[in-house]
Motif scaffolding. Structure first.
Motif, PDB file in Angstrom:
ATOM      1  N   GLY A  38     -60.818 -74.688  72.926  1.00 59.39           N
ATOM      2  CA  GLY A  38     -61.064 -75.762  73.487  1.00 59.39           C
ATOM      3  C   GLY A  38     -62.164 -75.784  74.197  1.00 59.39           C
ATOM      4  N   ALA A  39     -62.258 -76.126  75.284  1.00 64.87           N
ATOM      5  CA  ALA A  39     -63.348 -76.393  76.230  1.00 64.87           C
ATOM      6  C   ALA A  39     -64.118 -75.367  76.273  1.00 64.87           C
ATOM      7  N   LEU A  40     -63.843 -73.978  76.033  1.00 58.32           N
ATOM      8  CA  LEU A  40     -64.241 -72.595  76.057  1.00 58.32           C
ATOM      9  C   LEU A  40     -64.785 -72.202  74.675  1.00 58.32           C
ATOM     10  N   ALA A  41     -64.724 -73.014  73.631  1.00 56.51           N
ATOM     11  CA  ALA A  41     -64.976 -72.598  72.413  1.00 56.51           C
ATOM     12  C   ALA A  41     -66.681 -72.421  72.169  1.00 56.51           C
ATOM     13  N   PRO A  42     -67.367 -73.068  72.981  1.00 54.01           N
ATOM     14  CA  PRO A  42     -69.005 -72.814  72.793  1.00 54.01           C
ATOM     15  C   PRO A  42     -69.214 -71.369  73.129  1.00 54.01           C
ATOM     16  N   LEU A  43     -68.362 -70.936  73.812  1.00 54.56           N
ATOM     17  CA  LEU A  43     -68.715 -69.520  74.471  1.00 54.56           C
ATOM     18  C   LEU A  43     -68.615 -68.448  73.397  1.00 54.56           C
ATOM     19  N   PHE A  49     -73.629 -68.222  74.805  1.00 56.57           N
ATOM     20  CA  PHE A  49     -73.125 -67.198  76.131  1.00 56.57           C
ATOM     21  C   PHE A  49     -74.019 -66.877  76.964  1.00 56.57           C
ATOM     22  N   GLU A  50     -75.249 -66.459  76.303  1.00 53.38           N
ATOM     23  CA  GLU A  50     -76.455 -65.719  77.072  1.00 53.38           C
ATOM     24  C   GLU A  50     -76.819 -66.764  78.077  1.00 53.38           C
ATOM     25  N   ARG A  51     -76.691 -68.113  78.071  1.00 51.11           N
ATOM     26  CA  ARG A  51     -77.194 -69.211  79.040  1.00 51.11           C
ATOM     27  C   ARG A  51     -76.365 -69.173  80.139  1.00 51.11           C
ATOM     28  N   VAL A  52     -75.692 -68.233  80.359  1.00 46.04           N
ATOM     29  CA  VAL A  52     -74.833 -68.239  81.696  1.00 46.04           C
ATOM     30  C   VAL A  52     -75.591 -68.383  82.889  1.00 46.04           C
ATOM     31  N   PHE A  53     -74.896 -69.043  84.105  1.00 51.90           N
ATOM     32  CA  PHE A  53     -75.769 -69.102  85.374  1.00 51.90           C
ATOM     33  C   PHE A  53     -74.775 -69.243  86.366  1.00 51.90           C
ATOM     34  N   ALA A  60     -71.030 -70.296  85.210  1.00 48.21           N
ATOM     35  CA  ALA A  60     -71.273 -71.523  84.364  1.00 48.21           C
ATOM     36  C   ALA A  60     -72.058 -71.306  83.390  1.00 48.21           C
ATOM     37  N   TRP A  61     -71.774 -72.400  82.487  1.00 48.67           N
ATOM     38  CA  TRP A  61     -72.784 -72.810  81.350  1.00 48.67           C
ATOM     39  C   TRP A  61     -72.932 -74.194  81.066  1.00 48.67           C
ATOM     40  N   PRO A  62     -73.909 -74.561  80.355  1.00 49.14           N
ATOM     41  CA  PRO A  62     -74.259 -75.928  80.307  1.00 49.14           C
ATOM     42  C   PRO A  62     -73.113 -76.854  79.790  1.00 49.14           C
ATOM     43  N   GLY A  63     -73.022 -77.999  79.754  1.00 49.81           N
ATOM     44  CA  GLY A  63     -71.826 -78.918  79.497  1.00 49.81           C
ATOM     45  C   GLY A  63     -70.548 -78.812  80.344  1.00 49.81           C
ATOM     46  N   ASP A  64     -70.888 -78.494  81.721  1.00 50.94           N
ATOM     47  CA  ASP A  64     -69.566 -78.299  82.624  1.00 50.94           C
ATOM     48  C   ASP A  64     -68.805 -77.227  82.229  1.00 50.94           C
TER      49      ASP A  64
END
Length: 84
Positions: A38-43, A49-53, A60-64
């Motif tokens: 679902g919403a977590l599939a991009p991870l 995944f490395e774009r974590v902040f 968080a990651w981009p895309g809320d």
């Protein structure tokens, strides 16, 4: 809150994160690939995944996309208790 994340970094070649909380508690969180739907599939994408902040104390990651810091805190605290 004490469970605000103040440091996060992705682990090499995995869906794991090192997190440190405001009160100094730190540890590893492992996200299971099969649960990243679902919403977590991009991870599932390593580069994404490395774009974590950190966003207002949450991982968080981009895309809320974000993870609940209180649940992560509870997991890291549980792991620390097991090691004692």
């Amino acid at each position: 809150m004490y469970w605000d994340v103040v440091e996060v970094r992705p682990e090499q070649d995995s869906t794991g994160l090192f997190v440190r909380f405001k009160d100094g508690l730190s540890g590893q969180i492992e996200l299971r690939r099969e649960e990243l739907t679902g919403a977590l599939a991009p991870l599932r994408d390593d580069h994404f995944f490395e774009r974590v902040f950190i966003d207002q104390g949450a991982v968080a990651w981009p895309g809320d996309i974000d993870l609940a810091p209180d649940a992560m805190y509870a997991e890291v605290a549980r792991q620390a208790e097991v090691l004692r």
